[in-house]
Write a protein that holds these residues in place. Structure first.
Motif, PDB file in Angstrom:
ATOM      1  N   ALA A  69       0.834  -1.206   0.000  1.00  0.00           N
ATOM      2  CA  ALA A  69       0.000   0.000   0.000  1.00  0.00           C
ATOM      3  C   ALA A  69       0.866   1.252   0.000  1.00  0.00           C
ATOM      4  O   ALA A  69       0.569   2.226  -0.699  1.00  0.00           O
ATOM      5  N   SER A  74      -0.240   5.033  -0.821  1.00  0.00           N
ATOM      6  CA  SER A  74      -1.151   5.241   0.302  1.00  0.00           C
ATOM      7  C   SER A  74      -0.362   5.631   1.542  1.00  0.00           C
ATOM      8  O   SER A  74       0.672   5.070   1.839  1.00  0.00           O
ATOM      9  N   ARG A  75      -0.862   6.598   2.271  1.00  0.00           N
ATOM     10  CA  ARG A  75      -0.226   7.036   3.524  1.00  0.00           C
ATOM     11  C   ARG A  75      -1.014   6.409   4.668  1.00  0.00           C
ATOM     12  O   ARG A  75      -1.959   6.982   5.182  1.00  0.00           O
ATOM     13  N   ILE A  76      -0.632   5.174   5.047  1.00  0.00           N
ATOM     14  CA  ILE A  76      -1.394   4.467   6.067  1.00  0.00           C
ATOM     15  C   ILE A  76      -0.660   4.332   7.390  1.00  0.00           C
ATOM     16  O   ILE A  76      -1.264   4.031   8.395  1.00  0.00           O
TER      17      ILE A  76
END
Length: 144
Positions: A69, A74-76
């Motif tokens: 991710a 994506s910045r998760i």
């Protein structure tokens, strides 16, 4: 008290919870195993086991999904305001706690409570109370 609306993501949180629940249900339905991460990892340590393949696959997915991710943009990952020393000590203490509790938050909180285990309810309540107390102390008494 105020809510950090930039970090408040109920939709993503719900989706993540549903995926965790589905993974735990699939593991118990298709493999007859409880999705307790400490038990899955602990089963790989020591003597080789015949069931090492599913354990490695589960842990690879656990680590690989957020890495993938992240690679996809994506910045998760949360922004952790701690040094490596603090992270290692915290991880060590969590490891000790999972040994004393006979399992981790995933095994007790996700799987144990859903099976109606009183031991898991007590363990999860203890995990949560310890977390609440830690945040209260660090934010209000230590000024963090």
């Amino acid at each position: 008290m105020s809510i950090d609306l930039a970090s408040f993501t109920p939709g993503l949180s719900l989706t993540g919870g549903l995926l965790i629940g589905a993974a735990a249900a699939a593991l118990v339905l298709f493999n007859g195993r409880i999705a307790g991460i400490s038990g899955i990892l602990g089963g790989l340590v020591g003597t080789p086991q015949k069931d090492a393949q599913w354990r490695v696959a589960f842990l690879a997915g656990l680590i690989g999904a957020p890495v993938l991710a992240g690679l996809l943009g994506s910045r998760i990952a949360p922004d952790i305001q701690a040094g490596w020393g603090e992270i290692l000590v915290a991880g060590f203490l969590v490891g000790i706690g999972t040994r004393y509790a006979g399992g981790c938050t995933s095994g007790h909180g996700v799987c144990g409570i859903s099976r109606g285990s009183i031991r898991s309810v007590v363990a999860t309540a203890t995990f949560m109370a310890s977390g609440f107390l830690t945040v209260f102390i660090s934010r209000h008494l230590l000024g963090g």
